[in-house]
Design a protein around this motif. Structure first.
Motif, short mmCIF file in Angstrom:
data_model
loop_
_atom_site.label_atom_id
_atom_site.label_comp_id
_atom_site.label_asym_id
_atom_site.label_seq_id
_atom_site.Cartn_x
_atom_site.Cartn_y
_atom_site.Cartn_z
N GLU A 334 30.46 20.44 37.59
CA GLU A 334 30.64 21.00 38.62
C GLU A 334 30.37 19.94 39.83
OE1 GLU A 334 31.11 24.58 40.65
OE2 GLU A 334 30.69 24.37 38.50
N ASP A 349 35.30 22.75 39.40
CA ASP A 349 34.18 23.41 38.96
C ASP A 349 34.11 23.36 37.23
OD1 ASP A 349 36.00 25.36 38.05
OD2 ASP A 349 35.58 26.96 39.47
N GLU A 351 34.59 25.44 35.08
CA GLU A 351 35.51 26.40 34.37
C GLU A 351 37.17 25.53 34.30
OE1 GLU A 351 34.84 28.96 32.50
OE2 GLU A 351 32.99 28.76 33.34
N THR A 352 37.22 24.51 34.91
CA THR A 352 38.28 23.75 35.01
C THR A 352 38.40 22.80 33.89
OG1 THR A 352 38.73 24.16 37.34
CG2 THR A 352 39.74 22.48 36.51
N ASN A 393 42.89 30.45 31.42
CA ASN A 393 42.26 29.50 32.01
C ASN A 393 42.97 28.79 32.91
OD1 ASN A 393 41.42 26.33 31.82
ND2 ASN A 393 39.53 27.71 31.89
N ARG A 396 43.76 30.76 36.22
CA ARG A 396 42.22 30.87 36.75
C ARG A 396 42.23 29.58 37.66
NH1 ARG A 396 37.72 27.65 37.51
NH2 ARG A 396 35.99 29.10 38.44
N SER A 397 42.43 28.41 37.11
CA SER A 397 42.37 27.25 37.60
C SER A 397 43.30 27.01 38.69
CB SER A 397 42.27 26.17 36.65
OG SER A 397 41.11 25.97 35.66
N TRP A 399 44.79 29.10 40.58
CA TRP A 399 44.50 29.97 41.65
C TRP A 399 43.27 29.53 42.44
CZ3 TRP A 399 39.89 33.01 42.83
CH2 TRP A 399 40.05 33.93 43.89
N LYS A 400 42.08 29.15 41.65
CA LYS A 400 41.10 28.46 42.35
C LYS A 400 41.34 27.34 43.19
CE LYS A 400 36.52 28.55 42.76
NZ LYS A 400 35.79 29.64 43.24
N LEU A 401 42.42 26.46 42.68
CA LEU A 401 42.39 25.40 43.46
C LEU A 401 43.88 25.42 44.32
CD1 LEU A 401 42.24 22.80 40.39
CD2 LEU A 401 40.59 22.91 42.19
N GLU A 590 39.85 41.02 48.49
CA GLU A 590 39.58 39.52 48.20
C GLU A 590 40.75 38.47 48.59
OE1 GLU A 590 37.74 38.69 44.48
OE2 GLU A 590 36.22 40.02 44.97
N ASN A 591 41.93 39.06 48.25
CA ASN A 591 43.21 38.19 48.42
C ASN A 591 44.25 38.96 49.17
OD1 ASN A 591 45.01 36.00 48.33
ND2 ASN A 591 45.64 36.73 46.51
#
Length: 859
Positions: A334, A349, A351-352, A393, A396-397, A399-401, A590-591
């Motif tokens: 993290e 984070d 999860e990456t 995964n 998700r990564s 989109w998160k980054l 949210e988006n």
């Protein structure tokens, strides 16, 4: 995905032009979005030339006069070409555009004089042939090239396979280099022009993310020959093999450990020594540019080339820059940071997934490599990594980054572990041939055991039942074999082995039927209806009520509008809603697409007002519109809450009137829409649905005080409560939408369905006439007509058939603070004609009841 057609034809070359290829791919399920032309125009005016002499220009310091051999027979027939490149020199073999040639940017070359010296063409830089994005080193110098396939990976198989010397040897036998003779058409030396097919690859078809995968589809769709896979001959398969199903594997000073096998299904790596990092040959640059990739260096270009061909992303590490010589695949800690190849520092984070060395993360798995271990000009040892990552995964990564790449777009679709060695084989051959590298024997391979191939039974009778027509078993077998399925004949059909690259897509018999149908031709299937027994479709009660309500509005001359379900948070302020108002408990996206569409609408009134303003602003002042749509609220409080776990939504029907309901005529002025017009329209709707209803005064922030009411269910369904509202729009709200005046109502269609009886009972008309009596009564102005009618109904009992107001009067004759209502009362009995004596007692009870409300009979 962009696929250069000349590259595609090296593996499958049907006797079709590019439009024919587009039609066959699209009709078999691989949608072609567009066809582009990449490179120069017509290739006829581009040739190979050899510079025989270079002299300074007499009148320009930066120009040189070159004598260029273009293949003429005599030495005195050399062409004169004026060139401004600093690197032009005698003895060079160059690319030349003759007068009349059209460049990649559309420029047409003409014979001209430059500072008084005639120039018979142009010596070309790589960028002018669309081989590079830009050229800083001057003209492109052609080197003698070996013979072989255009990519050095496919051997000639028939008359369509090129042997033009675009690239290194085919990897199967040594190739003899040949000199480039002046006058040789440049298209025989370099891929300077090609059509490019832009494809939309659906998420369930990751096997089509490479050129060879599209060639396989084209082979199945057309029957044209398919060349063997370019990864069949792997130059590193001889010698030591390092393969491990454990979580750690070593090879030649490199070590790999996988700590999260659930997110990394396979990790392979090969080591190359004595690597020379330089520019890629022109053929490789041209191919990458046509496919939408920017050339960087031979090592990086090889990874992109292998990815485009096989569909599997790769990444090259400078092994000497990997701290400790060990790579560890793990979840990021993290807040851990890594600098990626684009020069940005990214905070991660837990999860990456990262690939780390002894000094920390060196790349983000499946997304982008790190700057610390990237291949540079002084790189001598390369670790080529090819891995299979978890698609969800990676998505998700990414989109998160906020980071998307060619690699992430492929991994998200779910690549298979078998593809790792496909890409390794392609890259290994090119590393040896283009970088002079020495491949260390063996492959680091950390992987879980691969699942066994899936075997599915395909029955002839099932094919016919699904498609409505039979497909010959021989044709089924031909199609499936062309798509790389294993096929064995059995008594009632075929036993089909699903290839590894389709294991996630083809799991059932019906999936095989889909493959047969799309390749055999969905357009050839007859139009038939599926067999259905004991099945009948019908609307439920709520759907019937909704349609009846919409039809009622259309029948009364209103126009339907369809507004956005998304809206602007500023709508809440324009509707004058207090901060604690329930309508402020909105659902926030949210988006969102934009701030103006960041919440879900809590009422239909906003979109109705938007439509009214749009019409009024375009010279349509008289508006009568309705909308039938969903509105959204939070089931639990928290206005604009960031954490929303429960929402409440219902289907609503809203109506808005603005301007004149009827035009002015000789009989009188135009009639404006007001509260009573909206209420009458609402009453007609509810009466059609057989809903018992009433209204009572109530205020809303967006409605005019004293000119608004709540609509309530009545009678047996009174427990349903409030159905909606009706009223005149508040003047400040109307002004916010540039309207002079508007009236509206909105009801919950779900509650209307609950209040509307599912079965309607009809009664025959009475066989005897009814008796009408009129009654004029003065009442306090505070007593509404609805209260007076309700009082009359309770006092009269069953004998009263109907009661209505037909006149209202206020003036000095009835006194201040009072008004006169004229009521029409209709009495009837089911089996006899009533007389005045029958009605007199009821009439007296009515007068007495009205007296309790302060009423006085007018004479």
């Amino acid at each position: 995905m962009r696929v250069p057609v000349d590259w595609l034809r090296e593996y499958c070359d049907p006797e079709l032009d590019v439009d024919g290829i587009e039609e066959r791919l699209t009709m078999t399920g691989t949608k072609v979005e567009a066809i582009h032309h990449h490179g120069v125009g017509s290739v006829e005016r581009f040739v190979v030339g050899r510079v025989r002499a270079v002299e300074p220009h007499p009148d320009a310091d930066r120009l040189r006069v070159c004598k260029v051999d273009l293949g003429a027979t005599g030495a005195d027939e050399l062409a004169t070409i004026v060139c401004g490149a600093p690197n032009v020199a005698a003895g060079q073999t160059v690319a030349v555009a003759l007068p009349g040639a059209v460049m990649s940017d559309g420029t047409k070359i003409k014979q001209a004089k430059l500072r008084g010296v005639p120039s018979e063409g142009m010596i070309l830089a790589a960028a002018e042939l669309a081989i590079e994005a830009k050229s800083e080193a001057g003209i492109m110098v052609l080197e003698p090239t070996p013979t072989g396939g255009a990519d050095g990976l496919s051997a000639p198989t028939d008359e369509h396979t090129p042997t033009d010397g675009h690239a290194p040897s085919d990897g199967h036998a040594p190739a003899a280099a040949r000199d480039l003779a002046p006058g040789t058409p440049l298209s025989e030396v370099l891929p300077i022009a090609t059509e490019v097919i832009e494809l939309e690859i659906t998420p369930n078809r990751p096997d089509c993310l490479g050129v060879y995968g599209i060639a396989r589809e084209l082979h199945a769709a057309t029957g044209a020959a398919l060349s063997p896979p370019p990864w069949d001959a792997d130059p590193t398969t001889s010698g030591q093999e390092t393969s491990s199903h454990e979580q750690v594997s070593k090879l030649a000073g490199a070590e790999v450990a996988v700590e999260c096998p659930e997110l990394c299904r396979r990790f392979t790596a090969r080591v190359f020594e004595d690597v020379t990092v330089a520019e890629s040959p022109p053929w490789l640059k041209a191919r990458l540019m046509a496919a939408g990739q920017r050339p960087i260096s031979n090592v990086v270009d090889i990874t992109n080339y292998a990815m485009l061909l096989s569909g599997q992303p790769l990444h090259a590490f400078d092994l000497d820059r990997v701290a400790g010589g060990r790579l560890t695949v793990r979840r990021a800690r993290e807040g851990e940071a890594v600098e990626t190849l684009d020069g940005q520092a990214r905070t991660l984070d837990a999860e990456t997934v990262v690939i780390a060395d002894a000094a920390g993360p060196t790349s983000i798995a499946g997304l982008m490599g790190g700057a610390r271990s990237e291949v540079q000009a002084d790189t001598r040892r390369v670790l080529m990594e090819v891995a299979t990552w978890s698609g969800p995964n990676i998505h998700r990564s990414s989109w998160k980054l906020g980071l998307r790449s060619e690699a992430s777009g492929r991994f998200e679709k779910g690549l298979q572990p078998e593809q790792c060695l496909h890409a390794q084989a392609v890259a290994s051959r090119l590393m040896v041939e283009l970088c002079g590298a020495r491949a260390v024997p063996g492959t680091i391979d950390v992987a879980a055991p691969l699942p066994p191939p899936r075997v599915i039974r395909l029955r002839d009778r099932r094919v016919e039942a699904i498609l409505g027509v039979g497909v010959a078993r021989e044709r089924q077998e031909q199609i499936l074999r062309a798509l790389s399925f294993g096929v064995e004949r059995v008594e009632e059909g075929l036993e089909v082995t699903v290839p590894a690259l389709r294991r996630e897509d083809v799991t059932r018999e019906v999936d095989l039927i889909e493959e047969v149908a799309r390749i055999d031709g969905v357009d050839r299937l007859p139009a038939t209806l599926p067999a259905r027994r004991n099945a009948a479709g019908m609307l439920d009660h709520a759907q019937r009520v909704r349609r009846a309500a919409e039809d009622a509005m259309v029948g009364r001359g209103l126009h339907e509008v369809v507004g956005w379900s998304f809206t602007d948070p500023g709508l809440l302020d324009r509707l004058r809603l207090p901060q604690d108002h329930p309508m402020r408990s909105v659902v926030r996206l949210e988006n969102p697409l934009s701030e103006a569409q960041s919440i879900m609408r809590p009422t239909l009134l906003g979109s109705l007002l938007d439509a009214a303003r749009h019409n009024v602003a375009r010279n349509g002042p008289n508006v009568a519109i309705f909308e039938s749509g969903t509105v959204y609220r939070l089931a639990q409080g928290g206005a604009l809450a960031d954490s929303q776990t429960s929402t409440s939504e219902h289907h609503g029907l809203g109506v808005l009137l603005s301007g004149a309901l009827t035009p002015a005529s000789w009989r009188g002025p135009a009639v404006e829409g007001d509260f009573f017009a909206a209420k009458a329209l609402l009453g007609g709707l509810l009466d059609k649905l057989h809903v018992e209803w009433s209204v009572e005064p109530r205020t809303w922030p967006f409605l005019h005080p004293g000119r608004s009411a709540a609509v309530l269910a009545a009678g047996d369904r009174a427990e349903i409560g409030q159905l909606g509202f009706v009223g005149e729009v508040h003047p400040l709200v109307a002004r916010a939408w540039d309207l002079e005046r508007a009236v509206a109502f909105a009801v919950d269609v779900g509650k209307l369905a609950a209040a509307s009886p599912p079965v309607i009972s009809f009664q025959a008309f009475a066989s005897v006439p009814s008796l009408r009596r009129d009654l004029a009564v003065t009442l306090p102005a505070a007593v509404s007509a609805a209260q007076a009618l309700a009082c009359v109904g309770e006092a009269a009992g069953e004998m009263l058939e109907d009661a209505s107001v037909f006149d209202v009067y206020m003036g000095a004759q009835v006194g201040e603070g009072r008004r006169s209502l004229a009521l029409a009362l209709s009495f009837s009995a089911p089996e006899r004609t009533l007389t005045d004596q029958d009605v007199a007692p009821v009439y007296e009870r009515i007068i007495a009841a009205l007296g309790e409300l302060g009423g006085e009979l007018r004479v």
